[in-house]
Design a protein around this motif. Structure first.
Motif, short mmCIF file in Angstrom:
data_model
loop_
_atom_site.label_atom_id
_atom_site.label_comp_id
_atom_site.label_asym_id
_atom_site.label_seq_id
_atom_site.Cartn_x
_atom_site.Cartn_y
_atom_site.Cartn_z
N LEU A 220 0.83 -1.20 0.00
CA LEU A 220 0.00 0.00 0.00
C LEU A 220 0.86 1.26 0.00
CD1 LEU A 220 -2.51 -1.13 2.77
CD2 LEU A 220 -2.79 -1.33 0.30
N GLU A 221 0.32 2.30 -0.61
CA GLU A 221 0.98 3.60 -0.55
C GLU A 221 0.82 4.17 0.85
OE1 GLU A 221 -0.43 6.24 -3.51
OE2 GLU A 221 0.11 4.95 -5.20
N ARG A 222 1.84 4.88 1.28
CA ARG A 222 1.79 5.52 2.59
C ARG A 222 1.37 6.98 2.39
NH1 ARG A 222 6.94 3.89 6.15
NH2 ARG A 222 5.42 4.30 7.79
N PRO A 223 0.15 7.35 2.79
CA PRO A 223 -0.37 8.68 2.48
C PRO A 223 0.48 9.82 3.02
CG PRO A 223 -2.08 7.25 3.37
CD PRO A 223 -0.79 6.54 3.54
N ARG A 224 1.08 9.63 4.18
CA ARG A 224 1.81 10.73 4.82
C ARG A 224 3.32 10.58 4.70
NH1 ARG A 224 -1.73 11.82 10.36
NH2 ARG A 224 -3.77 11.92 9.33
N ALA A 225 3.82 9.37 4.90
CA ALA A 225 5.27 9.18 4.88
C ALA A 225 5.81 9.02 3.46
CB ALA A 225 5.65 7.96 5.73
N GLY A 226 4.95 8.67 2.50
CA GLY A 226 5.44 8.42 1.15
C GLY A 226 5.97 7.01 1.00
N GLY A 227 6.09 6.56 -0.25
CA GLY A 227 6.56 5.21 -0.51
C GLY A 227 5.46 4.19 -0.31
N THR A 228 5.84 2.93 -0.17
CA THR A 228 4.87 1.85 0.02
C THR A 228 5.19 1.08 1.29
OG1 THR A 228 6.21 0.32 -1.30
CG2 THR A 228 4.50 1.59 -2.46
N GLU A 229 4.22 0.35 1.76
CA GLU A 229 4.40 -0.50 2.93
C GLU A 229 3.65 -1.79 2.74
OE1 GLU A 229 2.67 0.61 6.62
OE2 GLU A 229 1.04 1.74 5.70
N VAL A 230 4.07 -2.81 3.47
CA VAL A 230 3.49 -4.14 3.36
C VAL A 230 2.61 -4.39 4.59
CG1 VAL A 230 3.98 -6.62 3.38
CG2 VAL A 230 5.35 -5.07 1.96
N VAL A 231 1.40 -4.87 4.34
CA VAL A 231 0.50 -5.29 5.40
C VAL A 231 0.10 -6.74 5.13
CG1 VAL A 231 -1.69 -4.89 6.59
CG2 VAL A 231 -0.39 -2.95 5.70
N GLU A 232 0.28 -7.60 6.12
CA GLU A 232 -0.03 -9.02 5.96
C GLU A 232 -1.12 -9.44 6.94
OE1 GLU A 232 4.51 -10.34 4.66
OE2 GLU A 232 3.83 -10.58 6.74
N ILE A 233 -1.98 -10.34 6.48
CA ILE A 233 -3.05 -10.87 7.31
C ILE A 233 -2.90 -12.38 7.36
CG2 ILE A 233 -5.54 -11.08 7.64
CD1 ILE A 233 -5.80 -8.40 6.18
N TYR A 234 -2.83 -12.92 8.56
CA TYR A 234 -2.62 -14.34 8.78
C TYR A 234 -3.85 -14.97 9.43
CZ TYR A 234 2.34 -13.38 7.93
OH TYR A 234 3.54 -13.00 7.37
#
Length: 237
Positions: A220-234
């Motif tokens: 996902l894009e990071r709205p405030r920090a910029g760049g992307t981040e990973v979110v995982e659901i287990y």
């Protein structure tokens, strides 16, 4: 309340002190109540919002000074008008990005996607898991946007550090927790998780696909920090 730039800002103190002097015995008791409350809370919380019950009486004392010092009524009225107008302009500027969604020109989901980190992952949880009674353990503090029942007490994980992964998985099952939301960038940037072996324990979970089954992964894009981040659901069978 909430800073010198807010309305009425410093006026509660600047006019409150003379209000104590000209207000008599009752004003002094009121000032003592304010000072005692602030002095006690200061050792626990230093945010202005927690002091609001003790700041409000200072506004009463400020009004006493404005009313009893007759020669100051007009200057005080002008000062109040300027202060309130200044605070209003600042507040409008601070919330300008909320105006389109408040007026209906932008959808709620579009606004939250644009402003709230990891919101698309929360949408997925709400749609795919839903309020089914199956608990979700979230390591993200923004559980307000998750409609699924959540378990969010990270301190409860501390006794699990050093336990076997079987014991850790059983801990989740004993509490009927079936899912885990893992915000990778948030966890790695939080000092509280980097200490005491939390990250090593989380990595062990993610490396065990039998006990912690990855069912969805987001970039996902990071709205405030910029760049992307990973979110995982287990899922925890």
């Amino acid at each position: 309340y909430d800073g010198w730039s807010k309305s009425p800002g410093a006026l509660a103190l600047l006019l409150g002190v003379p209000g104590v002097i000209v207000g008599g015995k009752r004003a002094r008791w009121l000032a003592a109540y304010c000072a005692a409350g602030v002095a006690c809370l200061f050792f626990y919380r230093q945010y202005a919002r927690y002091y609001l019950p003790f700041f409000l009486p200072m506004m009463v004392l400020a009004g006493v000074a404005a009313c009893r010092l007759r020669t100051l009524r007009k200057p005080v009225a002008v000062l109040l008008a300027v202060t309130f107008a200044y605070g209003l302009v600042l507040d409008v500027a601070a919330v300008h990005f909320k105006i389109p969604v408040a007026l209906g020109f932008e959808s709620r989901d579009h606004y939250l996607t644009r402003r709230v980190e990891r919101y698309p992952a929360f949408q997925w949880v709400n749609k795919e898991i839903g309020p089914s009674g199956r608990l979700l353990f979230t390591l993200d503090p923004r559980s307000y946007y998750i409609h699924t029942p959540t378990y969010q007490n990270q301190e409860e994980l501390r006794p699990l550090i050093g336990a076997s992964i079987d014991e850790q998985a059983e801990w989740f099952r004993a509490r009927h927790i079936r899912y885990l939301l893992y915000p990778k960038a948030y966890i790695e940037s939080s000092p509280g998780y980097r200490q005491d072996g939390f990250l090593a324990m989380f990595d062990a979970w993610r490396a065990d696909p039998e006990r912690f089954v990855l069912i969805e992964r987001f970039e996902l894009e990071r709205p405030r920090a910029g760049g992307t981040e990973v979110v995982e659901i287990y899922e925890i069978p």
